[in-house]
Write a protein that holds these residues in place. Sequence first.
Motif, PDB file in Angstrom:
ATOM      1  N   GLY A  60     -44.632  40.080 -16.120  1.00  0.00           N
ATOM      2  CA  GLY A  60     -46.215  40.352 -16.316  1.00  0.00           C
ATOM      3  C   GLY A  60     -46.791  39.019 -16.413  1.00  0.00           C
ATOM      4  O   GLY A  60     -48.141  38.918 -16.494  1.00  0.00           O
ATOM      5  N   LYS A  61     -46.111  38.080 -16.591  1.00  0.00           N
ATOM      6  CA  LYS A  61     -46.776  36.532 -16.751  1.00  0.00           C
ATOM      7  C   LYS A  61     -46.593  35.966 -15.391  1.00  0.00           C
ATOM      8  O   LYS A  61     -45.554  35.827 -14.727  1.00  0.00           O
ATOM      9  CB  LYS A  61     -46.002  35.608 -17.561  1.00  0.00           C
ATOM     10  CG  LYS A  61     -45.874  36.055 -18.958  1.00  0.00           C
ATOM     11  CD  LYS A  61     -45.157  35.001 -19.742  1.00  0.00           C
ATOM     12  CE  LYS A  61     -44.955  35.678 -20.992  1.00  0.00           C
ATOM     13  NZ  LYS A  61     -43.516  35.069 -21.930  1.00  0.00           N
ATOM     14  N   ILE A  62     -47.829  35.160 -15.012  1.00  0.00           N
ATOM     15  CA  ILE A  62     -47.912  34.446 -13.675  1.00  0.00           C
ATOM     16  C   ILE A  62     -48.280  32.882 -14.000  1.00  0.00           C
ATOM     17  O   ILE A  62     -48.971  32.734 -14.941  1.00  0.00           O
ATOM     18  CB  ILE A  62     -48.678  35.175 -12.566  1.00  0.00           C
ATOM     19  CG1 ILE A  62     -50.163  35.221 -13.026  1.00  0.00           C
ATOM     20  CG2 ILE A  62     -48.026  36.588 -12.229  1.00  0.00           C
ATOM     21  CD1 ILE A  62     -51.068  35.634 -11.906  1.00  0.00           C
ATOM     22  N   PRO A  63     -48.141  32.219 -13.283  1.00  0.00           N
ATOM     23  CA  PRO A  63     -48.623  30.788 -13.239  1.00  0.00           C
ATOM     24  C   PRO A  63     -49.942  30.608 -13.112  1.00  0.00           C
ATOM     25  O   PRO A  63     -50.576  31.653 -12.703  1.00  0.00           O
ATOM     26  CB  PRO A  63     -47.888  29.929 -12.046  1.00  0.00           C
ATOM     27  CG  PRO A  63     -46.732  30.778 -11.418  1.00  0.00           C
ATOM     28  CD  PRO A  63     -47.311  32.179 -11.805  1.00  0.00           C
ATOM     29  N   THR A  64     -51.005  29.647 -13.421  1.00  0.00           N
ATOM     30  CA  THR A  64     -52.163  29.396 -13.103  1.00  0.00           C
ATOM     31  C   THR A  64     -52.049  29.524 -11.360  1.00  0.00           C
ATOM     32  O   THR A  64     -51.292  29.177 -10.776  1.00  0.00           O
ATOM     33  CB  THR A  64     -52.936  28.355 -13.744  1.00  0.00           C
ATOM     34  OG1 THR A  64     -52.122  27.007 -13.142  1.00  0.00           O
ATOM     35  CG2 THR A  64     -52.690  28.308 -15.219  1.00  0.00           C
ATOM     36  N   MET A  65     -53.314  29.778 -10.895  1.00  0.00           N
ATOM     37  CA  MET A  65     -53.719  29.776  -9.547  1.00  0.00           C
ATOM     38  C   MET A  65     -53.326  28.202  -9.122  1.00  0.00           C
ATOM     39  O   MET A  65     -52.890  27.944  -8.125  1.00  0.00           O
ATOM     40  CB  MET A  65     -55.165  30.170  -9.061  1.00  0.00           C
ATOM     41  CG  MET A  65     -55.192  31.535  -9.640  1.00  0.00           C
ATOM     42  SD  MET A  65     -54.181  32.467  -8.627  1.00  0.00           S
ATOM     43  CE  MET A  65     -53.455  33.913 -10.037  1.00  0.00           C
TER      44      MET A  65
ATOM     45  N   GLY B  54     -53.755  44.099  -9.457  1.00  0.00           N
ATOM     46  CA  GLY B  54     -54.900  43.191  -9.933  1.00  0.00           C
ATOM     47  C   GLY B  54     -54.895  41.883  -9.885  1.00  0.00           C
ATOM     48  O   GLY B  54     -55.902  41.312  -9.993  1.00  0.00           O
ATOM     49  N   ASN B  55     -53.939  41.343  -9.339  1.00  0.00           N
ATOM     50  CA  ASN B  55     -53.862  39.828  -9.402  1.00  0.00           C
ATOM     51  C   ASN B  55     -53.718  39.271  -7.581  1.00  0.00           C
ATOM     52  O   ASN B  55     -53.757  38.070  -7.357  1.00  0.00           O
ATOM     53  CB  ASN B  55     -52.906  39.037 -10.127  1.00  0.00           C
ATOM     54  CG  ASN B  55     -51.296  39.517  -9.770  1.00  0.00           C
ATOM     55  OD1 ASN B  55     -50.895  39.985  -8.919  1.00  0.00           O
ATOM     56  ND2 ASN B  55     -50.459  39.433 -10.938  1.00  0.00           N
TER      57      ASN B  55
ATOM     58  N   SER C 190     -49.327  49.630  -1.846  1.00  0.00           N
ATOM     59  CA  SER C 190     -50.350  49.752  -0.823  1.00  0.00           C
ATOM     60  C   SER C 190     -51.711  48.744  -1.162  1.00  0.00           C
ATOM     61  O   SER C 190     -51.836  48.108  -0.098  1.00  0.00           O
ATOM     62  CB  SER C 190     -50.938  51.110  -0.682  1.00  0.00           C
ATOM     63  OG  SER C 190     -49.887  51.851  -0.340  1.00  0.00           O
ATOM     64  N   PRO C 191     -51.829  48.899  -2.383  1.00  0.00           N
ATOM     65  CA  PRO C 191     -53.250  47.769  -2.558  1.00  0.00           C
ATOM     66  C   PRO C 191     -52.906  46.221  -2.642  1.00  0.00           C
ATOM     67  O   PRO C 191     -53.622  45.795  -2.255  1.00  0.00           O
ATOM     68  CB  PRO C 191     -53.751  48.161  -4.206  1.00  0.00           C
ATOM     69  CG  PRO C 191     -52.631  49.180  -4.603  1.00  0.00           C
ATOM     70  CD  PRO C 191     -51.810  49.632  -3.660  1.00  0.00           C
ATOM     71  N   ILE C 192     -51.540  46.048  -2.871  1.00  0.00           N
ATOM     72  CA  ILE C 192     -51.204  44.373  -2.493  1.00  0.00           C
ATOM     73  C   ILE C 192     -51.056  44.373  -1.046  1.00  0.00           C
ATOM     74  O   ILE C 192     -51.565  43.342  -0.474  1.00  0.00           O
ATOM     75  CB  ILE C 192     -49.597  44.440  -3.170  1.00  0.00           C
ATOM     76  CG1 ILE C 192     -49.750  44.668  -4.576  1.00  0.00           C
ATOM     77  CG2 ILE C 192     -49.256  43.175  -2.730  1.00  0.00           C
ATOM     78  CD1 ILE C 192     -48.489  44.493  -5.263  1.00  0.00           C
ATOM     79  N   VAL C 193     -50.607  45.255  -0.164  1.00  0.00           N
ATOM     80  CA  VAL C 193     -50.527  45.305   1.374  1.00  0.00           C
ATOM     81  C   VAL C 193     -52.197  44.927   1.655  1.00  0.00           C
ATOM     82  O   VAL C 193     -52.365  44.183   2.495  1.00  0.00           O
ATOM     83  CB  VAL C 193     -50.006  46.305   2.029  1.00  0.00           C
ATOM     84  CG1 VAL C 193     -50.002  46.220   3.402  1.00  0.00           C
ATOM     85  CG2 VAL C 193     -48.390  46.337   1.525  1.00  0.00           C
ATOM     86  N   ALA C 194     -52.961  45.910   1.181  1.00  0.00           N
ATOM     87  CA  ALA C 194     -54.298  45.887   1.522  1.00  0.00           C
ATOM     88  C   ALA C 194     -55.005  44.487   1.381  1.00  0.00           C
ATOM     89  O   ALA C 194     -55.669  43.763   2.117  1.00  0.00           O
ATOM     90  CB  ALA C 194     -55.202  46.935   0.966  1.00  0.00           C
ATOM     91  N   ALA C 195     -54.631  43.876   0.139  1.00  0.00           N
ATOM     92  CA  ALA C 195     -55.135  42.673  -0.123  1.00  0.00           C
ATOM     93  C   ALA C 195     -54.585  41.612   0.692  1.00  0.00           C
ATOM     94  O   ALA C 195     -55.515  40.679   1.256  1.00  0.00           O
ATOM     95  CB  ALA C 195     -54.834  42.277  -1.792  1.00  0.00           C
ATOM     96  N   LEU C 196     -53.426  41.642   1.215  1.00  0.00           N
ATOM     97  CA  LEU C 196     -52.757  40.508   1.963  1.00  0.00           C
ATOM     98  C   LEU C 196     -53.590  40.650   3.464  1.00  0.00           C
ATOM     99  O   LEU C 196     -53.855  39.874   4.157  1.00  0.00           O
ATOM    100  CB  LEU C 196     -51.355  40.630   1.938  1.00  0.00           C
ATOM    101  CG  LEU C 196     -51.032  39.769   3.089  1.00  0.00           C
ATOM    102  CD1 LEU C 196     -51.044  38.270   2.376  1.00  0.00           C
ATOM    103  CD2 LEU C 196     -49.090  39.870   3.071  1.00  0.00           C
ATOM    104  N   SER C 197     -53.777  41.994   3.916  1.00  0.00           N
ATOM    105  CA  SER C 197     -54.417  42.147   5.121  1.00  0.00           C
ATOM    106  C   SER C 197     -55.961  41.715   5.252  1.00  0.00           C
ATOM    107  O   SER C 197     -56.161  41.098   6.122  1.00  0.00           O
ATOM    108  CB  SER C 197     -54.215  43.833   5.388  1.00  0.00           C
ATOM    109  OG  SER C 197     -54.733  44.340   6.199  1.00  0.00           O
TER     110      SER C 197
END
Length: 248
Positions: free
Chosen positions: A171-176, A212-213, A239-246
């Motif tokens: 659940g942790k990610i690097p900064t952008m 969400g990210n 699906s929302p991840i694919v939609a965000a990439l698209s």
Amino acid sequence: MRRKLAAGNWKMNGKLASLEMLDSLSQSFGDAGCDIAICPPAHLILPAVERCASGAVRIGAQDCHTAEKGAFTGDISAVMLREAGADYVIVGHSERRAAYTETDADVMHKAAAAQTANLIPIVCLGESLAEREAGQALPVIRSQLKHSVPAGSTGATLVVAYEPIWAIGTGKIPTMAQIAEVHAALRQDLKTAFGAAGQDITLLYGGSVKAGNAADIFAISDVDGALVGGASLTAEDFSPIVAALSAA
Ligand code: PGA
């Protein structure tokens, strides 16, 4: 031209019934504007391929042996995966580097075997938390890239995934800014290694990518998609991840 890819890594999860999510993905993303791949456990590859025969979703594996065949009990070769209909294979995932002490050289040989079998290897690399905290993330990642990727790779034959080990399943990610720094360095090194072809190699980010990210991560220059673990197991999450990439 560089292709965008949303790839799901199911790890050791999923049953035959889980493949229903492939139908939802195929229905939602007939023309997603990005490539979509799901990498289920080996026993689901053939039924997954059959289920996706007419859709946009491609199927991948999670590992392969370096040899084509032989006395390697429990292993599976890239040629066999290709025969089953896979298009991709993840190699060098940090879980395999750790649990099976896979070295960069092992990973490079697996990636080369995949390319020979006409599979696209998704070569994973990434630093540990200790390496990040010691300011060693970039040198570690660049060294992994240099030694894990086969010579002569092109945008059509290689995908690279940056996955900080400490971000996987946490659940942790690097900064952008940290993701941008790593991807810029990887792009530079790919161009140095492969010339113009390095510009065309798809670079994924992986580690706790969620609905969400995803949009923020995909807005980063040189992030061409994601390798998604937990959030690839259901169509609702993926699906929302694919939609965000698209849309990126
Ligand atoms: P995660 O896993 O998305 O569950 O963090 C990513 C991966 O291990 O590829």
